[in-house]
Design a protein around this motif. Structure first.
Motif, PDB file in Angstrom:
ATOM      1  N   LYS A 180    -132.906  24.848 -42.142  1.00  0.00           N
ATOM      2  CA  LYS A 180    -132.542  23.669 -41.338  1.00  0.00           C
ATOM      3  C   LYS A 180    -131.944  22.591 -42.235  1.00  0.00           C
ATOM      4  O   LYS A 180    -130.945  21.940 -41.870  1.00  0.00           O
ATOM      5  N   LEU A 181    -132.522  22.423 -43.418  1.00  0.00           N
ATOM      6  CA  LEU A 181    -132.008  21.434 -44.353  1.00  0.00           C
ATOM      7  C   LEU A 181    -130.628  21.835 -44.873  1.00  0.00           C
ATOM      8  O   LEU A 181    -129.719  20.998 -44.977  1.00  0.00           O
ATOM      9  N   ILE A 182    -130.445  23.113 -45.181  1.00  0.00           N
ATOM     10  CA  ILE A 182    -129.147  23.595 -45.654  1.00  0.00           C
ATOM     11  C   ILE A 182    -128.080  23.366 -44.588  1.00  0.00           C
ATOM     12  O   ILE A 182    -126.974  22.899 -44.877  1.00  0.00           O
ATOM     13  N   ASP A 183    -128.400  23.688 -43.336  1.00  0.00           N
ATOM     14  CA  ASP A 183    -127.434  23.490 -42.250  1.00  0.00           C
ATOM     15  C   ASP A 183    -127.036  22.016 -42.140  1.00  0.00           C
ATOM     16  O   ASP A 183    -125.856  21.690 -41.936  1.00  0.00           O
ATOM     17  N   GLY A 187    -123.217  20.420 -42.996  1.00  0.00           N
ATOM     18  CA  GLY A 187    -122.448  19.669 -42.015  1.00  0.00           C
ATOM     19  C   GLY A 187    -121.850  18.392 -42.565  1.00  0.00           C
ATOM     20  O   GLY A 187    -120.948  17.810 -41.942  1.00  0.00           O
ATOM     21  N   LEU A 188    -122.335  17.949 -43.735  1.00  0.00           N
ATOM     22  CA  LEU A 188    -121.865  16.691 -44.314  1.00  0.00           C
ATOM     23  C   LEU A 188    -121.134  16.872 -45.642  1.00  0.00           C
ATOM     24  O   LEU A 188    -120.360  16.005 -46.047  1.00  0.00           O
ATOM     25  N   TRP A 189    -121.386  17.993 -46.333  1.00  0.00           N
ATOM     26  CA  TRP A 189    -120.823  18.184 -47.665  1.00  0.00           C
ATOM     27  C   TRP A 189    -119.377  18.678 -47.584  1.00  0.00           C
ATOM     28  O   TRP A 189    -119.019  19.471 -46.735  1.00  0.00           O
ATOM     29  N   HIS A 190    -118.558  18.186 -48.484  1.00  0.00           N
ATOM     30  CA  HIS A 190    -117.168  18.650 -48.586  1.00  0.00           C
ATOM     31  C   HIS A 190    -116.716  18.422 -50.021  1.00  0.00           C
ATOM     32  O   HIS A 190    -117.419  17.818 -50.834  1.00  0.00           O
ATOM     33  N   ALA A 314    -134.197  16.670 -43.436  1.00  0.00           N
ATOM     34  CA  ALA A 314    -133.217  17.166 -42.455  1.00  0.00           C
ATOM     35  C   ALA A 314    -133.026  16.147 -41.335  1.00  0.00           C
ATOM     36  O   ALA A 314    -131.898  15.955 -40.836  1.00  0.00           O
ATOM     37  N   ARG A 315    -134.117  15.486 -40.945  1.00  0.00           N
ATOM     38  CA  ARG A 315    -134.017  14.439 -39.917  1.00  0.00           C
ATOM     39  C   ARG A 315    -133.214  13.250 -40.436  1.00  0.00           C
ATOM     40  O   ARG A 315    -132.347  12.712 -39.724  1.00  0.00           O
ATOM     41  N   VAL A 316    -133.490  12.837 -41.679  1.00  0.00           N
ATOM     42  CA  VAL A 316    -132.768  11.704 -42.277  1.00  0.00           C
ATOM     43  C   VAL A 316    -131.266  11.981 -42.326  1.00  0.00           C
ATOM     44  O   VAL A 316    -130.441  11.078 -42.125  1.00  0.00           O
ATOM     45  N   LEU A 317    -130.912  13.220 -42.543  1.00  0.00           N
ATOM     46  CA  LEU A 317    -129.491  13.571 -42.632  1.00  0.00           C
ATOM     47  C   LEU A 317    -128.756  13.405 -41.304  1.00  0.00           C
ATOM     48  O   LEU A 317    -127.524  13.414 -41.271  1.00  0.00           O
ATOM     49  N   GLN A 318    -129.493  13.261 -40.224  1.00  0.00           N
ATOM     50  CA  GLN A 318    -128.867  13.022 -38.930  1.00  0.00           C
ATOM     51  C   GLN A 318    -128.578  11.537 -38.688  1.00  0.00           C
ATOM     52  O   GLN A 318    -127.877  11.180 -37.742  1.00  0.00           O
TER      53      GLN A 318
END
Length: 328
Positions: A180-183, A187-190, A314-318
């Motif tokens: 879940k954390l990797i996903d 979604g944000l890394w580039h 993972a929540r913080v990343l949202q």
């Protein structure tokens, strides 16, 4: 040699003394071990009462080319007036070897601990990070790797899957939290940023204070986004971190420009560090220093806490990324 199974049990005091003697250094004080898990580091005084630190590198972590790039970066920074602990040069080389070990000698530099709550000190650090990155932008590392999801997320995930340290009753739950954390990170890394040579591990413990900041331990120097050297200095709630970021960047931009789009990397980089650090502990568990200093890793509750931490991150990343204070 298997890097996971390697220990420093063959590195005896006589071996260290002989290695230094070969370089013309006679140890007068004995060897005082310093806190280091990845490598082995000792402080000593020579017969002329000069204080040095000798660092023996963990075999097969970095190649000679990669270590030499780190040393060259430190010497470039020193030449550009950036306060950094740089290795001593012996006959035009900084990387030395003895009985299969790479090692280097550094001047012993004293100082107080950097105070992350001292905003004046924070401003100084921001200014010198701008200068550090000014040098870092002159060219990239060639042999040393960059920061990316493969080494920091995907390979650690494989480590978790194959270790026996994680209780079997919790392994599936932990792997699901990691996925879940990797996903969320993916979604944000580039890669739409301009990489530069970084300190790589720029937290408060790697900054000493001697009438200004002194950066130590470039062992994790890599190519990556500039924000990697900033985010670990931020702490507290969002308002506090925003204020700290304002102070750092205002001083930083006296010497280097900063792409504010990189602020969106702060929480992904934090997630990557969390996952990578845990995998690092597992990889090093066969080294006797690790079970002694990290006994919690063998406790079931610690793995439950890791699951909670990964899910929380993972929540913080949202959430929206940290931003600078708006200017009116």
């Amino acid at each position: 040699m298997n890097d996971k199974a390697f220990t420093f049990q063959t590195l005896h005091p006589d071996t260290i003394m002989d290695a230094l003697f070969e370089q013309g250094i006679r140890v007068d004080s004995g060897l005082t071990p310093l806190n280091s898990y990845e490598n082995r580091v000792w402080q000593f005084q020579d017969e002329d009462r000069r204080r040095f630190v000798v660092k023996f590198y963990r075999p097969q972590r970095w190649s000679a080319e990669q270590i030499n790039e780190e040393h060259q970066f430190a010497l470039e920074l020193q030449a550009d007036g950036v306060p950094v602990a740089a290795p001593v040069v012996f006959n035009n080389q900084t990387l030395l070897s003895h009985q299969g070990f790479f090692f280097a000698v550094f001047p012993s530099v004293g100082g107080r601990q950097f105070e992350p709550d001292n905003l004046d000190q924070m401003e100084w650090v921001g200014r010198y990070l701008g200068r550090l990155h000014q040098t870092g932008r002159k060219k990239n590392f060639v042999a040393r790797p960059g920061i990316g999801v493969k080494e920091y997320l995907l390979e650690p995930r494989h480590v978790f899957e194959n270790t026996s340290l994680i209780p079997s009753s919790l392994k599936g739950e932990l792997l699901a939290a990691v996925d879940k954390l990797i996903d969320a990170v993916m979604g944000l890394w580039h890669n739409r940023f301009t990489p530069l040579r970084l300190h790589g591990d720029c937290h408060a413990g790697n900054i000493l204070w001697r009438d200004g900041p002194l950066f130590v331990d470039l062992d994790d120097a890599r190519n990556g986004p500039a924000v990697q050297d900033l985010w670990m200095l931020l702490h507290g709630d969002n308002a506090e971190r925003r204020m700290q970021l304002d102070i750092i960047l205002e001083a930083y931009e006296e010497f280097s420009t900063f792409d504010t789009a990189e602020l969106a990397f702060i929480e992904p980089l934090r997630a990557m560090r969390m996952v990578y650090y845990l995998a690092w502990l597992i990889r090093r568990w066969d080294d006797p220093a690790f079970p002694v200093n990290f006994p919690w890793l063998a406790e079931e509750d610690s793995w439950r806490n890791q699951i909670k931490m990964f899910l929380e991150q993972a929540r913080v990343l949202q959430e929206p990324p940290l931003q600078l204070t708006p200017m009116y």
